[in-house]
Design a protein around this motif. Structure first.
Motif, short mmCIF file in Angstrom:
data_model
loop_
_atom_site.label_atom_id
_atom_site.label_comp_id
_atom_site.label_asym_id
_atom_site.label_seq_id
_atom_site.Cartn_x
_atom_site.Cartn_y
_atom_site.Cartn_z
N GLN A 51 0.84 -1.20 0.00
CA GLN A 51 0.00 0.00 0.00
C GLN A 51 0.88 1.26 0.00
OE1 GLN A 51 -2.76 -0.22 3.28
NE2 GLN A 51 -3.74 -2.07 2.50
N PRO A 52 1.31 1.71 -1.19
CA PRO A 52 2.15 2.90 -1.27
C PRO A 52 1.45 4.10 -0.63
CG PRO A 52 2.05 1.80 -3.39
CD PRO A 52 1.04 1.14 -2.51
N VAL A 53 2.23 4.99 -0.03
CA VAL A 53 1.70 6.16 0.65
C VAL A 53 1.94 7.40 -0.21
CG1 VAL A 53 1.88 7.64 2.69
CG2 VAL A 53 2.10 5.15 2.93
N PHE A 54 0.88 8.19 -0.44
CA PHE A 54 0.97 9.45 -1.16
C PHE A 54 0.53 10.55 -0.21
CE2 PHE A 54 0.62 6.19 -4.34
CZ PHE A 54 1.63 6.55 -5.22
N GLU A 55 1.42 11.52 -0.02
CA GLU A 55 1.19 12.55 1.00
C GLU A 55 1.33 13.94 0.39
OE1 GLU A 55 2.99 13.65 5.39
OE2 GLU A 55 3.08 11.59 4.65
N TYR A 56 0.37 14.81 0.75
CA TYR A 56 0.43 16.20 0.31
C TYR A 56 1.74 16.82 0.76
CZ TYR A 56 -4.56 16.06 -0.81
OH TYR A 56 -5.78 15.75 -1.35
N GLY A 57 2.38 17.58 -0.12
CA GLY A 57 3.62 18.27 0.23
C GLY A 57 4.84 17.38 0.20
N GLU A 58 4.66 16.08 -0.09
CA GLU A 58 5.79 15.14 -0.15
C GLU A 58 5.92 14.59 -1.56
OE1 GLU A 58 7.96 14.52 2.28
OE2 GLU A 58 6.95 15.86 3.69
N ASN A 59 5.13 13.57 -1.87
CA ASN A 59 5.25 12.94 -3.18
C ASN A 59 4.01 13.13 -4.07
OD1 ASN A 59 3.68 11.26 -1.63
ND2 ASN A 59 4.69 9.37 -2.26
N ILE A 60 3.07 13.99 -3.66
CA ILE A 60 1.97 14.37 -4.54
C ILE A 60 2.38 15.67 -5.23
CG2 ILE A 60 -0.44 15.10 -4.71
CD1 ILE A 60 -1.09 13.30 -2.36
N ILE A 61 2.68 15.58 -6.52
CA ILE A 61 3.14 16.75 -7.29
C ILE A 61 1.97 17.65 -7.64
CG2 ILE A 61 4.26 17.47 -9.44
CD1 ILE A 61 5.60 14.65 -9.45
N ASP A 62 0.86 17.04 -8.05
CA ASP A 62 -0.33 17.78 -8.46
C ASP A 62 -1.54 16.89 -8.18
OD1 ASP A 62 -1.86 19.83 -9.50
OD2 ASP A 62 -1.53 19.27 -11.60
#
Length: 195
Positions: A49-60
């Motif tokens: 379950q990969p983690v996507f976080e605002y300000g980290e690895n979410i570009i847009d």
């Protein structure tokens, strides 16, 4: 379980939509192959379950958070009877998530309805995301996998979601990008038969 049916003057798309709406059987492409089945329960899909976080690895992103009181859910519930037939109930609203549930065998209509209403109430107490996120090429994500979306500012919005679609782009200026369409909210143990 669905049984025989006939559709006159139709197209494959209309037949696939009928199977999706009435029986929870989705039609989609995976690894260049046309697949008909349960979109969110393929054993071959990675359990990571990969983690996507605002300000980290979410570009847009174009994510929209749906608050619990705004969530629309349609539930199709069934219970197999001793004579081989099914008791069926449908509850909820069109235009949102659709769920198909196999409850334990032998439930009468009233008990089945009570269990389905409990499930619907549970679903309506939690919000979730709709839309897409653009991230880097890594972590690798595939269609049907579960990802975590996190927001440090609004931690109550942290969710786990299925991935409905993945688009990979590559360019000299943007590099390697993965555009992920966020699907329905995932809950641990959600796809087991209810007893």
């Amino acid at each position: 379980v669905y049984g025989d049916f006939s559709m006159k003057q139709t197209t494959a798309v209309k037949v696939f939509n009928e199977l999706q709406e009435k029986a929870g059987i989705y039609t989609f492409f995976r690894d260049g192959r046309l697949v008909c089945g349960k979109i969110y329960s393929d054993e071959k899909v990675s359990k990571a379950q990969p983690v996507f976080e605002y300000g980290e690895n979410i570009i847009d992103h174009n994510l929209q958070y749906i608050f619990p009181d705004e969530a629309k859910v349609k539930i199709y519930a069934k219970s197999k009877q001793s004579n081989g037939t099914y008791e069926r109930i449908e509850l909820g609203e069109e235009g949102g998530d659709v769920e198909h549930w196999d409850f334990s065998a032998g439930l009468d209509k009233e008990t089945l309805k009570k269990n389905a209403e409990s499930r619907l109430k549970n679903k309506k107490t939690r919000g979730g995301y709709k839309g897409t996120i653009t991230s880097f090429g890594w972590s690798r994500v595939e269609h049907g996998q579960v990802v975590q979306v996190r927001d440090k500012k609004y931690e109550e919005r942290n969710t786990k979601n299925f991935v409905d679609e993945v688009e990979i782009t590559m360019s000299a200026t943007g590099g390697y990008r993965r555009i992920i369409e966020i699907g329905k909210t995932y809950r641990d143990g959600e796809f087991k038969t209810i007893t």
